[in-house]
Each structure stands twice: as structure tokens, then as C-alpha cells.
Design a protein around this motif. Structure first.
Motif, mmCIF file in Angstrom:
data_model
loop_
_atom_site.group_PDB
_atom_site.id
_atom_site.type_symbol
_atom_site.label_atom_id
_atom_site.label_comp_id
_atom_site.label_asym_id
_atom_site.label_seq_id
_atom_site.Cartn_x
_atom_site.Cartn_y
_atom_site.Cartn_z
ATOM 1 N N ASN A 1 14.467 9.796 21.994
ATOM 2 C CA ASN A 1 14.008 10.145 23.335
ATOM 3 C C ASN A 1 15.120 9.907 24.334
ATOM 4 O O ASN A 1 16.118 9.251 24.055
ATOM 5 C CB ASN A 1 12.758 9.342 23.707
ATOM 6 N N TYR B 1 8.498 1.010 30.890
ATOM 7 C CA TYR B 1 7.183 1.065 30.243
ATOM 8 C C TYR B 1 6.039 0.856 31.220
ATOM 9 O O TYR B 1 5.030 1.563 31.180
ATOM 10 C CB TYR B 1 7.155 0.006 29.141
ATOM 11 N N HIS C 1 2.920 -0.692 19.764
ATOM 12 C CA HIS C 1 2.698 0.703 20.149
ATOM 13 C C HIS C 1 1.406 1.174 19.490
ATOM 14 O O HIS C 1 1.243 1.015 18.272
ATOM 15 C CB HIS C 1 3.878 1.575 19.711
ATOM 16 N N ASP D 1 12.303 3.770 20.623
ATOM 17 C CA ASP D 1 11.552 4.320 21.756
ATOM 18 C C ASP D 1 11.466 3.366 22.934
ATOM 19 O O ASP D 1 10.369 3.065 23.423
ATOM 20 C CB ASP D 1 10.133 4.692 21.304
ATOM 21 N N ASN E 1 8.639 3.321 25.824
ATOM 22 C CA ASN E 1 7.392 3.902 25.333
ATOM 23 C C ASN E 1 6.576 2.930 24.490
ATOM 24 O O ASN E 1 5.571 3.324 23.893
ATOM 25 C CB ASN E 1 7.683 5.160 24.504
#
Length: 386
Positions: free
Chosen positions: A22, A55, A327, A337, A340
Motif C-alpha cells: 500500500n 490508523y 487487524h 500495512d 491499516n
């Protein structure tokens, strides 16, 4: 991450940034290419609170559709018990005086709502109460305001203008105006559905002084930690570097890796101040949590009040690293990530108690909730809990 072997590394260079999953990972790698490997604390800070992609800054992270669930989201009972305890503490230490209810990292605002629903049933505290939410995320502030305030809740006290906020009279650029617009709610007084004033602040030191009831629920665990590992050359700090190692074809190698600093780092001063005789080989230190504890302790010593910090951790530090990621309610690779996934580490309450006791008369760590509820039922008026 616990128990993983780390390799010593100098600054690495990786030209294959397009293989990262990402754009946030690309940003982190570009930062490392510019400045060198990041401390774990700086990596956490970027991944969680970067204004553009952090985040907590732009997305919904709580609940079944997010990555984790906190106790106020499971049952209102938790918040009601906390509200009853805070009411009891106020009656014991500052009744009939104005009081500020301060929540650090208020999440969706659910805990504050449950506390207010309980406390505001009693007119003596409702008429003296103001609420102050310490939250850096514009997205989360908006979420909290929707829950706690009716649509017409703004009572008209304006936020600081650009010149007052920045200390400059120069005309703002477009980017500056966008930033100011995101933070225009800071310092503005709103009215809650419970009839008490509420305002938002980026930092605890922005909250006006006064008798305070301070609550922090799963706030400290998100503050950035430094990690240190003992080697035959002494203590070395764990860093986050670009993973430029060769991998077999088809291997989904992580874009980042943990390495050890080749030389002592400035953050080693935190370790030497508190943990030199611990007898452990892996140590996490959270200086930010110490700063917050100092601020809370100074406020309570000067103006009176109590603080309740509820988090997961130990009264004595664990023998290994606790930094981890979640996650979609499952453990996740900490270095995949960034932005995220949630990043967290256990709280070292022994360190916080040491900091707090410099300012307040007594700091107590209760390991389990029954100890807290026992304190409430026993009506021990001189028992602030940390």
C-alpha cells in the motif's frame, strides 16, 4: 514479534518500492531512505497518528467492523460503574466545587456517554461539571460529538483563529487552511445531551486547570514504545528498516524488518534511568506514557482530583517484547500495512507508578476489575487508582 532474531544493520536502500502492498508502506520506506531506520516508537507514531494516513486519523477502527472491541462497546455496565466511582471520589474530595471530567483517547465516546448518564442523575455534580475530551483525531472527534451532542449543540464560543493558534499574522496557505479547518472544533464549547458543557482538546495540557476527574481507558497501550535488546556489546535499540534481503520467487516477504542499532541511540537514556537492574534481555520503554503520567500527577497535585487509567499490562514488566498488531480482530504482522492495522504494547504500570509517586500521595495498581469494584463498595475515599 516476541523472540524473533534481529540483525544489525546500517541504513539500507531499496529501489523496489512498488512491491509494497500500500501507499503507506511506500511512505514509510521513503522516510527510512531519507532519515535512516526508524525507532519502533517513531514507526508506531507514524502508523497510528500520521495526519494524512494514520490508523486513528481517518477511519472507523472500533467494533465488529473494525479491528478490536473495547469493554464500553460490550456493555454499558462498565461505564456506569466508572461513573459511580467518579461521583463517589468527587463527593469525597471536591463536592460543591466545579469539576472537569477529562477523558484521554475517548474512542467513539461510548464510555463518556455511560459515565454522564450515571453521574448526571445527581444535580449536585451536574451543575458543577464540564467535560473535556482529549483527542488528536479529527475523525474521532466528529464521531464522539455525534454521539454526545445534539445537532444544535454548539453554544457559540469560537475556536482560536489562525493567528492565535499559530502565533503568526501571516496569511495561511491552502494547506494551512485545510489543517485549521480540520481542527476548528478544538476549544469550542458544545452542549451535551445531558445538559453539561463539553469541549475537545488535542493535548491534556490544553485543558484548563481545575479540580479534575481523569479517565483513560485503553489509551496508554497505543502510545509509542522504544525497544531495547541486550547484546555482547551492551544494550542496542530495535529499529525498523527496509527489508532488502533476497527472497525466493513467490515468497510474500514483508517490506520492512526489525534490526538492531549498530551503536547506542539517544533513547537509551530512558532505559538507563529506569531499567538497568531488571535482569532482562528485552525491554520496552514508553517515555510518552511517563510524560502523560507526569502531567496528570502535576494537575492532581496542584488542583486536586483523581485519575483512573484502565489498560492491559503488568505491575511488573514481562520478560519479552509485547509490541503487536491487530487487524480484523486477529493478530497481524506488525510491519505489514502500516496505517491499516492497530499497533499496541502492554503498559508497564511499575514505571508509571514510579513517575506518579513523585507528585501524588499514593498511586495504586489494581490487577483485576474486582479489586476496583471492591474499592468502590468499600467507599475508600482516599484511594485514587492508577
Amino acid at each position: 514479534m516476541c523472540g524473533k532474531e534481529r540483525v544489525t544493520s546500517t541504513v539500507t536502500r531499496n529501489k523496489e518500492l512498488l512491491r509494497l502492498p500500500n501507499v503507506n508502506g511506500v511512505t514509510v520506506c521513503m522516510l527510512i531512505q531519507t532519515t535512516g531506520p526508524l525507532t519502533v516508537a517513531n514507526y508506531m507514531r507514524e502508523a497510528l497518528t500520521n495526519p494524512e494516513w494514520g490508523y486513528y486519523m481517518k477511519k472507523e477502527v472500533f467494533g465488529r467492523q473494525g479491528d478490536f472491541i473495547t469493554s464500553p462497546e460490550i456493555s454499558q455496565t462498565f461505564g456506569e460503574v466508572v461513573g459511580a466511582w467518579l461521583l463517589h471520589q468527587w463527593r469525597a474530595t471536591g463536592a460543591d466545587a466545579p469539576v472537569r471530567l477529562i477523558e484521554l483517547g475517548p474512542g467513539k465516546g461510548t464510555l463518556a456517554s455511560d459515565i454522564l448518564r450515571t453521574a448526571c442523575q445527581f444535580s449536585e455534580i451536574r451543575s458543577n461539571l464540564s467535560v473535556h475530551m482529549v483527542e488528536i483525531s479529527p475523525h474521532m472527534r466528529s464521531r464522539q460529538r455525534k454521539l454526545l451532542c445534539p445537532p444544535d449543540a454548539n453554544v457559540g464560543r469560537p475556536a482560536l483563529n489562525a493567528a492565535a493558534r499559530t502565533g503568526s499574522s501571516k496569511e495561511s496557505t491552502g494547506q494551512d487552511r485545510m489543517c485549521l479547518d480540520e481542527h476548528k472544533d478544538l476549544g469550542v464549547e458544545y452542549q451535551t445531551a445531558f445538559g453539561v458543557p463539553i469541549s475537545w482538546h488535542s493535548h491534556l495540557e490544553d485543558v484548563p486547570s481545575g479540580h479534575s476527574l481523569i479517565i483513560g481507558h485503553e489509551f496508554l497501550d497505543a502510545l509509542p514504545v522504544h525497544q531495547f535488546q541486550k547484546t555482547d556489546r551492551g544494550w542496542r535499540e530495535v529499529l525498523v528498516d527496509i527489508n532488502d534481503t533476497e527472497t525466493d520467487s513467490g515468497t510474500n516477504a514483508p517490506p520492512l524488518r526489525f534490526v538492531l542499532s549498530p551503536q547506542p541511540t539517544p533513547a537509551l537514556a530512558y532505559l538507563e534511568a529506569f531499567h538497568t537492574d531488571s535482569g532482562r534481555d528485552n525491554i520496552e520503554v514508553c517515555p510518552h506514557a511517563g510524560v502523560v503520567t507526569q502531567q496528570i500527577s502535576s494537575r492532581l497535585a496542584a488542583d486536586g482530583g483523581v485519575a483512573l487509567l484502565v489498560d492491559y499490562g503488568e505491575t511488573e514488566p514481562k520478560p519479552d517484547f509485547t509490541f503487536r498488531s491487530f487487524h480484523q480482530h486477529s493478530l497481524h504482522d506488525e510491519l505489514r500495512d502500516p496505517g491499516n492495522a492497530d499497533l499496541t504494547a502492554d503498559v508497564d504500570f511499575s514505571y508509571l507508578r514510579h513517575v506518579a509517586e513523585r507528585k501524588v500521595l499514593w498511586a495504586h495498581s489494581a490487577r483485576i476489575l474486582p479489586a476496583f469494584t471492591w474499592d468502590l463498595s468499600a467507599c475508600q475515599s482516599s484511594s485514587p487508582a492508577w
